[in-house]
Enzyme design. Structure first.
Site, mmCIF file in Angstrom:
data_model
loop_
_atom_site.group_PDB
_atom_site.id
_atom_site.type_symbol
_atom_site.label_atom_id
_atom_site.label_comp_id
_atom_site.label_asym_id
_atom_site.label_seq_id
_atom_site.Cartn_x
_atom_site.Cartn_y
_atom_site.Cartn_z
ATOM 1 N N SER A 179 0.856 -1.187 0.000
ATOM 2 C CA SER A 179 0.000 0.000 0.000
ATOM 3 C C SER A 179 0.888 1.232 0.000
ATOM 4 O O SER A 179 2.041 1.185 0.448
ATOM 5 C CB SER A 179 -0.889 0.010 1.252
ATOM 6 O OG SER A 179 -1.532 1.256 1.422
ATOM 7 N N TYR B 76 -1.932 -0.591 10.416
ATOM 8 C CA TYR B 76 -2.112 -0.963 9.005
ATOM 9 C C TYR B 76 -0.849 -0.654 8.206
ATOM 10 O O TYR B 76 -0.358 -1.495 7.442
ATOM 11 C CB TYR B 76 -3.307 -0.218 8.416
ATOM 12 C CG TYR B 76 -3.506 -0.474 6.939
ATOM 13 C CD1 TYR B 76 -4.017 -1.686 6.494
ATOM 14 C CD2 TYR B 76 -3.167 0.500 5.998
ATOM 15 C CE1 TYR B 76 -4.196 -1.922 5.138
ATOM 16 C CE2 TYR B 76 -3.348 0.267 4.637
ATOM 17 C CZ TYR B 76 -3.860 -0.944 4.215
ATOM 18 O OH TYR B 76 -4.031 -1.177 2.877
#
Length: 245
Positions: A142, A155
């Site tokens: 990501s 995350y």
């Protein structure tokens, strides 16, 4: 003729979002796709869509938190099609929230899916790739692995771990295997479904509706990495909406 044709590609998190878009594009290019995800209904629908369009696919319910599920997905690919060219470790969740909320169950879920799920994929496919003498890992990270913002600490850490593991694997892989990291920015997916903080979920959903890119943009990046010659290793692709800061 597409160099994708007849490649066998297994995909985790394949039932929606980036996984589904990638499966559809690969099948359209002639790949044999092997789909794994937790949701049987979505998986079955996607498989039917691919087959109705003339594509070739197999599927199995697979929860990447279970090592045996990931191993069985790789085994299905090899049993059905005789080889595995690519494993896309795509399954991921993002129940983001402020650290002060101490949502430890969410933290553990992100570690189990985003990190351990990738490791289980490596555990399942690496011996197959070594025995074949070829293979390609594509691991979904990501842009959060590159830029830390509030509410996304765990995350981001999980996705940074994916990048670190992938780079270590690339260095150990030798000249027969390839390793690619795909780092998408804001993408129109079911990413918000796993969020337990309703305020953060609403904010992410609103942003997604405003400027997120379609998952097909990420799928095209994945296909680009796969279709390179065997002696060309695309280490990482970052793809994000132009409106994302």
């Amino acid at each position: 003729m597409s160099v994708i044709k007849d490649k066998v590609v297994a995909i985790t998190g394949a039932s929606s979002g980036i996984g589904a878009a990638t499966a559809l594009l690969l099948a359209e290019r002639g790949a044999k796709v092997v789909l794994g995800a937790r949701g049987e209904h979505r998986l079955r629908q996607l498989a039917e869509r691919i087959e109705q369009a003339g594509g070739c696919c197999a599927w199995a319910c697979a929860d990447v938190r279970r090592r045996e599920d990931v191993s069985q997905l790789v085994e299905l690919a090899c049993a059905r099609y005789g080889k595995l060219d690519v494993l896309i470790n795509n399954a991921g969740i993002g129940p983001i929230s402020p650290l002060d909320e101490l949502r430890i169950d969410d933290w553990e879920d992100m570690v189990d899916v985003n990190i351990k799920g990738v490791l289980y994929g490596i555990h399942a496919a690496l011996p197959v790739f070594r025995a074949q003498g070829f293979g390609h890992f594509i691991n979904t990270a990501s842009t959060a692995a590159h830029r830390i913002v509030p509410n996304m600490a765990v995350y981001a850490a999980s996705k940074a771990a994916v990048r670190a593991i992938s780079e270590g694997l690339r260095q150990e892989a030798g000249d027969k295997l390839r390793v690619t990291v795909i780092s998408p920015g804001f993408t129109r997916t079911h990413f918000a479904e796993s969020m337990t903080n309703q305020a953060v979920k609403a904010q992410i959903t609103a942003s997604m509706e405003t400027f997120a890119m379609p998952p097909e943009a990420v799928a095209r990046a994945i296909v680009f990495a796969i279709e390179q010659p065997a002696d060309v290793d695309v280490g990482e692709i970052i793809v994000r909406p132009t409106a994302q800061g």
